[in-house]
Scaffold this active site. Structure first.
Site, PDB file in Angstrom:
ATOM      1  N   LYS A 115       0.819  -1.222   0.000  1.00 59.76           N
ATOM      2  CA  LYS A 115       0.000   0.000   0.000  1.00 59.76           C
ATOM      3  C   LYS A 115       0.849   1.267   0.000  1.00 59.76           C
ATOM      4  O   LYS A 115       0.470   2.269  -0.585  1.00 59.76           O
ATOM      5  CB  LYS A 115      -0.949   0.014   1.200  1.00 59.76           C
ATOM      6  CG  LYS A 115      -2.096  -0.952   1.044  1.00 59.76           C
ATOM      7  CD  LYS A 115      -3.264  -0.573   1.941  1.00 59.76           C
ATOM      8  CE  LYS A 115      -4.428  -1.523   1.718  1.00 59.76           C
ATOM      9  NZ  LYS A 115      -5.526  -1.307   2.650  1.00 59.76           N
ATOM     10  N   LYS A 207      -4.812 -10.746  -6.759  1.00 52.98           N
ATOM     11  CA  LYS A 207      -6.005 -10.842  -5.930  1.00 52.98           C
ATOM     12  C   LYS A 207      -7.116  -9.938  -6.480  1.00 52.98           C
ATOM     13  O   LYS A 207      -6.832  -8.846  -6.951  1.00 52.98           O
ATOM     14  CB  LYS A 207      -5.574 -10.352  -4.545  1.00 52.98           C
ATOM     15  CG  LYS A 207      -6.451 -10.642  -3.404  1.00 52.98           C
ATOM     16  CD  LYS A 207      -5.801 -10.110  -2.126  1.00 52.98           C
ATOM     17  CE  LYS A 207      -5.776  -8.596  -2.064  1.00 52.98           C
ATOM     18  NZ  LYS A 207      -5.363  -8.012  -0.819  1.00 52.98           N
ATOM     19  N   LYS A 210     -10.623  -4.052  -4.517  1.00 46.84           N
ATOM     20  CA  LYS A 210     -11.389  -2.848  -4.847  1.00 46.84           C
ATOM     21  C   LYS A 210     -10.487  -1.766  -5.418  1.00 46.84           C
ATOM     22  O   LYS A 210     -10.964  -0.829  -6.040  1.00 46.84           O
ATOM     23  CB  LYS A 210     -12.214  -2.342  -3.662  1.00 46.84           C
ATOM     24  CG  LYS A 210     -11.592  -2.404  -2.306  1.00 46.84           C
ATOM     25  CD  LYS A 210     -12.652  -2.164  -1.208  1.00 46.84           C
ATOM     26  CE  LYS A 210     -12.247  -2.774   0.112  1.00 46.84           C
ATOM     27  NZ  LYS A 210     -13.302  -2.842   1.100  1.00 46.84           N
TER      28      LYS A 210
HETATM   29  P1  TYM Z   1     -10.696  -5.637   3.885  1.00 50.06           P
HETATM   30  O1  TYM Z   1     -11.705  -4.570   4.145  1.00 50.06           O
HETATM   31  O2  TYM Z   1      -9.622  -5.372   2.894  1.00 50.06           O
HETATM   32  O3  TYM Z   1     -11.431  -6.972   3.426  1.00 50.06           O
HETATM   33  C1  TYM Z   1     -12.529  -7.501   4.153  1.00 50.06           C
HETATM   34  C2  TYM Z   1     -12.449  -9.018   4.165  1.00 50.06           C
HETATM   35  O4  TYM Z   1     -12.489  -9.517   2.817  1.00 50.06           O
HETATM   36  C3  TYM Z   1     -11.401 -10.413   2.615  1.00 50.06           C
HETATM   37  N1  TYM Z   1     -10.961 -10.319   1.205  1.00 50.06           N
HETATM   38  C4  TYM Z   1     -10.834 -11.363   0.378  1.00 50.06           C
HETATM   39  N2  TYM Z   1     -11.074 -12.682   0.562  1.00 50.06           N
HETATM   40  C5  TYM Z   1     -10.868 -13.502  -0.500  1.00 50.06           C
HETATM   41  N3  TYM Z   1     -10.447 -13.056  -1.716  1.00 50.06           N
HETATM   42  C6  TYM Z   1     -10.196 -11.756  -1.943  1.00 50.06           C
HETATM   43  N4  TYM Z   1      -9.789 -11.337  -3.139  1.00 50.06           N
HETATM   44  C7  TYM Z   1     -10.388 -10.838  -0.854  1.00 50.06           C
HETATM   45  N5  TYM Z   1     -10.243  -9.502  -0.723  1.00 50.06           N
HETATM   46  C8  TYM Z   1     -10.583  -9.196   0.545  1.00 50.06           C
HETATM   47  C9  TYM Z   1     -10.319  -9.939   3.574  1.00 50.06           C
HETATM   48  O5  TYM Z   1      -9.395 -10.953   3.866  1.00 50.06           O
HETATM   49  C10 TYM Z   1     -11.140  -9.537   4.791  1.00 50.06           C
HETATM   50  O6  TYM Z   1     -11.426 -10.660   5.602  1.00 50.06           O
HETATM   51  N6  TYM Z   1      -7.604  -5.318   7.812  1.00 50.06           N
HETATM   52  C11 TYM Z   1      -8.907  -5.814   7.365  1.00 50.06           C
HETATM   53  C12 TYM Z   1     -10.073  -5.285   8.177  1.00 50.06           C
HETATM   54  C13 TYM Z   1      -9.948  -5.448   9.662  1.00 50.06           C
HETATM   55  C14 TYM Z   1     -10.097  -6.638  10.403  1.00 50.06           C
HETATM   56  C15 TYM Z   1      -9.918  -6.273  11.762  1.00 50.06           C
HETATM   57  C16 TYM Z   1     -10.362  -7.967  10.042  1.00 50.06           C
HETATM   58  C17 TYM Z   1      -9.693  -4.438  10.549  1.00 50.06           C
HETATM   59  N7  TYM Z   1      -9.678  -4.942  11.796  1.00 50.06           N
HETATM   60  C18 TYM Z   1      -9.979  -7.231  12.794  1.00 50.06           C
HETATM   61  C19 TYM Z   1     -10.425  -8.918  11.074  1.00 50.06           C
HETATM   62  C20 TYM Z   1     -10.235  -8.548  12.414  1.00 50.06           C
HETATM   63  C21 TYM Z   1      -9.108  -5.408   5.915  1.00 50.06           C
HETATM   64  O7  TYM Z   1      -8.528  -4.461   5.445  1.00 50.06           O
HETATM   65  O8  TYM Z   1     -10.053  -6.122   5.258  1.00 50.06           O
END
Ligand code: TYM
Length: 345
Positions: A115, A207, A210
């Site tokens: 990032k 991957k 968004k």
């Molecule tokens: P974020 O918002 O990027 O994504 C949300 C969830 O979607 C999953 N994900 C995917 N799974 C499979 N294939 C993909 N291409 C894909 N893209 C995204 C992510 O693994 C995630 O589970 N840091 C985290 C948010 C967060 C969080 C937490 C999660 C903040 N605090 C505490 C768990 C526990 C994030 O940026 O997810």
């Protein structure tokens, strides 16, 4: 005093559209876990601002993610749904964890490197410290299980390291406060199913995300039936027929991705899908996958749109969830302050 058993926590960032990867890797699992666990699902707006967000768009996205959670089947009456910034204990514990985590640990985080790109000096301090806030999100509820996609695995390992180091650094104080075997549980990642890493429709080695500039690379949960069908029809493939078994995915990431998505959407396995489509051309698989995706995702998009039309209701859900979340987090944070040595009542 004992630790709570089987408390689930997970979060999703309100930045732009949610896509099929978010659904299959995370939100679909969130829904399933409601039957067996006490669940807390959070729209992590404080994580979102580690990269600048337009305030009006942030508000809109926060409501949209909440609406999507509900449209997918999360029940905010039985479980807790809220946005992070309404529960101040996340930020308080994150500060303590900033002082527990080591620079070297955070320096190894691949997501920060991706990032921040080439200009690390221009990245926000928040983006660097992000994984400590993530650990606080989970541990401020002493949650034990965290459903996430594969890309969050490294952050979860760091959360365990932070919990462990806190338990060791404050061992005597924790025992004095009456806790046996450490204060924080070591949270377990739940990375399960056949779509833990959904790949881009343009390139099976990247991957689905968004932030990909090409909208054709992903299915957004708000896409209509025509857009879903078109994106699947145009998804990149290779010239060979589909393999008969999963060993044949070697070196064929696009085939593996489409079959994995198919299996995840219909709750079967990649081998089951290959039993039907193995040896055939991609066109047959794609046509049935488009129908299946429209059948499963269409109602989610429609229900999200219906819910979002009433922002007052969404805001009330978030406020109620935040109050219930605080009721859990507040006493835990009070214990943390005592353990660390902060004076106060
Ligand atoms: P974020 O918002 O990027 O994504 C949300 C969830 O979607 C999953 N994900 C995917 N799974 C499979 N294939 C993909 N291409 C894909 N893209 C995204 C992510 O693994 C995630 O589970 N840091 C985290 C948010 C967060 C969080 C937490 C999660 C903040 N605090 C505490 C768990 C526990 C994030 O940026 O997810």
């Amino acid at each position: 005093m004992s630790k709570p058993l089987n408390r689930v926590f997970s979060g999703v960032q309100p930045t732009g559209n949610l896509h099929l990867g978010n659904y299959l890797g995370a939100i679909k699992r969130f829904v399933e876990l409601q039957n067996s666990h006490e669940c807390i699902y959070c729209v992590v707006d404080m994580h979102a601002i580690t990269v600048w967000q337009d305030p009006a768009e942030l508000r809109q996205s926060t409501r949209e993610v909440t609406a999507t959670f509900i449209a997918c089947g999360i029940d905010p009456a039985k479980h807790i749904v809220f946005n992070q910034s309404q529960v101040q204990e996340h930020a308080e514990l994150a500060w303590v964890f900033n002082c527990v985590a080591r620079m070297g640990w955070l320096n190894r985080m691949t997501q920060f490197k991706e990032k921040a790109g080439k200009h690390k000096e221009n990245a926000s301090v928040g983006l660097f410290a992000y994984p400590a806030l993530m650990a606080a999100d989970i541990l401020v509820y002493r949650a034990t299980h965290v459903p996430v996609g594969d890309d969050q695995k490294q952050h979860l390992e760091l959360s365990r390291d932070i919990a462990q180091k806190f338990n060791v650094d404050f061992e005597a104080s924790i025992a004095e406060a009456g806790f046996e075997d450490g204060f924080f549980p070591l949270p377990e990642p739940l990375i399960t199913g056949h779509a833990t890493r959904v790949m881009s429709f343009r390139d099976g080695n990247n991957k689905m995300s968004k932030s990909d500039p090409s909208d054709m690379s992903r299915i957004n949960l708000t896409d209509d039936a025509d857009a879903i069908a078109k994106k699947i029809r145009k998804a990149k493939t290779d010239p060979e027929p589909l393999p008969g078994d999963t060993d044949g995915f070697e070196g064929r990431p696009e085939a593996e991705n489409l079959v994995g998505i198919f299996a995840a959407l219909q709750d079967s396995s990649p081998q089951d899908v290959l039993n039907t489509y193995g040896g055939g051309q991609f066109s047959g698989l794609k046509s049935d996958l488009a129908d299946l995706a429209v059948e499963k995702l269409g109602p989610i998009g429609a229900e999200t749109a219906r819910l979002i039309a009433d922002p007052g209701h969404i805001d009330a859900v978030l406020k109620d969830g935040a109050e219930r979340a605080r009721a859990i987090a507040e006493p835990i944070m009070r214990d943390v302050k005592k353990i660390v040595g902060f004076v106060g009542g």
